[in-house]
Design a protein around this motif. Structure first.
Motif: not given
Ligand code: GLC
Length: 592
Positions: A135-136, A160-162, A210-211, A246-248
């Motif tokens: 996850n990270h 990542f989530h930037f 988080d990836f 997985i993120k929405a």
């Protein structure tokens, strides 16, 4: 088959060193290797490496320490070992912040030590499962370091989530998500030129970015990491935060004040999204391409066992931890309900159920069940273990529960290391005192003073202090004492091997029982044709008295094992045709 009779001995300094004759273990290793469904009823022991055994005296457990104690685990009677992370890590979250997934952190040893551990375990007939943290990673992971250093234009940021912040100057986090450890799930970066930059997502500590699993490079990298450890010979993986990858789409606000920590009761856009299943299909195909049965177990905190079962569809993972069971209190009605519901949910996807009472993230069950009375806690913990080990499926044990270790509730703040403590996400619970360090105190092996044989030196360090009272709980102190928890676990695990009915099948047959008592029958259907058990017993009956008083029932058979004392099960229990008085907070296994 060639018989090897070399002794596998360890070079441990104390006198609890076990000697195991490999003539016997070679047989079992070969038998285990050919058992395709070994994981259906396996008892898997969680080793938390930093707290298990310290071979070099630095106060931290390590891989050679684990290897030296493998004969102890073999003698305990477990089938497999799951190792929490030992990879290169700054240890911001005790190794769950991985900087390099293919390197052993020097604190824990070397890759050669990992290889040695796997080889020695296999020689003893033990499987080895390692933790994978997808996850990270750590903020020190090369991708993340470069993503920061190269600035906003870095292509690595897509892994990542930037995101830009909200507010006129981007000074507010991109959405309302909270970190599991407390505070916002976002940290703002500083651009290479010193100006305030974008934010990055971390569901856990800021040191654990988080990836973004929408990026193909992340998929490719993790397939390669899985192969790396499979090639080294591991038998499977425990997947950390398996429900979080997985993120929405669009990272929408949660929008309601009830932010969900690990075990969500309401759906949130960052956990248990349907997209995660695609990843596990990919992983299953990879696992299946290896010989032997290599497995994966999901750490998936989902709102229901039915949601967890989705991870176990035939083309996905093999097992998932049953946290709903772990969270159930010492209550007959609640336990019966969660057992039934778990079995139903798992049967719907043809997966074996799993059971667990403790791990490195929760208050040890001897303390959870105590209701303020440690003796009662231990009594119930032992009874809970015999209940768990008689249920169909696979069971997970956490290091030290076989010694009856309680949670350590009085650690001084200055020794605590759990990031949850520092970020204020104190999890409530009996004895938790706001951190997970209390279940991570190093194992007491021998001797009368800390570190109780944890390290090689008599007065050596241990990364968390052990209570002086653990002098009575060392493996050495319990060895050979039929009233000890260690001998109870050994007896139970030996009986479970001798009576495959205990872990077999997909259902329990409930029997009538007085209020507050559970009674059920276990038969060996589906357990390799072992309907006629050694000792003549065709099946077993299990009684669990969850009340605080003795309960009289017609004896269901001949007592085999009682949670109060491993070697005197028959003392007051009667036998066929007579009445049996079930002691308060006790479990009894009966041949019947
Ligand atoms: C899992 C681990 C826990 C860790 C977290 C973040 O829940 O069990 O120890 O802190 O993931 O990796």
């Amino acid at each position: 088959m060639t018989q090897h009779t070399t002794d596998v001995t360890t070079d441990r300094p104390d006198d609890t060193t076990d000697t195991v004759d490999t003539a016997d273990t070679t047989d079992s290793a070969e038998a285990a290797a050919t058992r395709a469904d070994w994981w259906h009823d396996a008892v898997i022991y969680q080793v938390y490496p930093r707290s298990f055994a310290d071979s070099d005296g630095d106060g931290m457990g390590d891989l050679p320490g684990v290897t030296a104690r493998l004969p102890y685990l073999r003698r305990l009677g477990v089938d497999a070992v799951w190792l929490s992370p030992f990879y290169a890590s700054p240890q911001a979250d005790a190794g769950y912040d991985v900087a390099d997934y293919r390197v052993v952190d020097p604190v824990f040893g070397t890759l050669a030590d990992a290889d040695d551990l796997v080889r020695r375990a296999h020689a003893l007939g033990l499987r080895v499962i390692v933790d994978i943290v997808p996850n990270h990673c750590s903020e020190k992971h090369e991708w993340f370091r470069r993503a920061l250093a190269e600035g906003p234009a870095s292509a690595l940021r897509e892994r990542f989530h930037f995101r830009p912040g909200r507010g006129p100057r981007g000074e507010l986090p991109p959405n309302d998500w909270e970190s599991v450890f407390g505070g916002p799930a976002w940290t703002r970066t500083t651009n290479p030129d010193g100006t305030p930059g974008d934010w990055y997502l971390h569901l856990f500590a800021p040191e654990q970015p988080d990836f973004d699993w929408q990026h193909p490079a992340v998929h490719e990298e993790f397939r390669s990491i899985l192969r790396f450890w499979l090639d080294l010979g591991v038998d499977g993986f425990r997947i950390d935060v398996a429900h979080g990858l997985i993120k929405a789409a669009g990272l929408p606000d949660v929008g309601h004040p009830e932010q969900v920590k690990l075990l969500g009761s309401a759906p949130v856009p960052y956990f248990d999204q349907d997209g995660v299943h695609e990843i596990y299909r990919e992983w299953r195909a990879l696992l299946d391409s290896y010989d032997g049965e290599r497995i994966a177990v999901a750490e998936a905190w989902t709102p229901t066992v039915e949601r967890s079962a989705l991870y176990l569809r035939p083309d996905e993972l093999h097992q998932a931890f049953n946290f709903t069971y772990l969270m159930t209190g010492w209550d007959a009605t609640a336990l019966r309900a969660v057992i039934d519901r778990s079995l139903d949910a798992m049967n719907a996807v043809a997966a074996p159920a799993t059971w667990v009472l403790s791990n490195h993230d929760v208050v040890r069950h001897a303390t959870r069940f105590a209701d303020g009375d440690p003796d009662r806690g231990l009594r119930r913990a032992r009874a809970a273990t015999l209940l768990m080990l008689a249920l169909p499926g696979s069971a997970y044990l956490y290091q030290g529960e076989e010694l009856g270790l309680p949670e350590v509730t009085d650690l001084p703040d200055e020794v605590r290391q759990d990031p949850a403590f520092f970020r204020g996400s104190a999890q409530e619970g009996p004895g938790q005192e706001g951190t997970r360090d209390g279940c991570r105190v190093p194992m007491p092996w021998s001797g009368t003073r800390p570190p109780f044989g944890f390290g090689p030196a008599e007065d050596g360090p241990s990364w968390l202090p052990q209570p002086a009272a653990w002098r009575d709980l060392t493996a050495e102190a319990q060895e050979g004492d039929p009233a000890s928890t260690l001998e109870l676990y050994r007896a139970a695990l030996a009986l479970r091997r001798a009576h495959p009915a205990l872990g077999a099948g997909r259902a329990v047959e409930w029997l009538p029982a007085p209020e507050g008592v559970l009674a059920f029958r276990r038969t060996a259907e589906g357990a390799g044709g072992a309907a006629q058990e050694p000792g003549g017993a065709r099946s077993l009956v299990v009684t669990v008295n969850l009340t605080g008083r003795p309960v009289t029932v017609p004896a269901p058979g001949t007592p085999l094992l009682c949670s109060l004392n491993s070697r005197a099960p028959g003392a007051d229990l009667g036998g066929p045709g007579s009445d049996a008085v079930l002691p308060p907070d006790s479990t009894v296994w009966w041949a019947a």
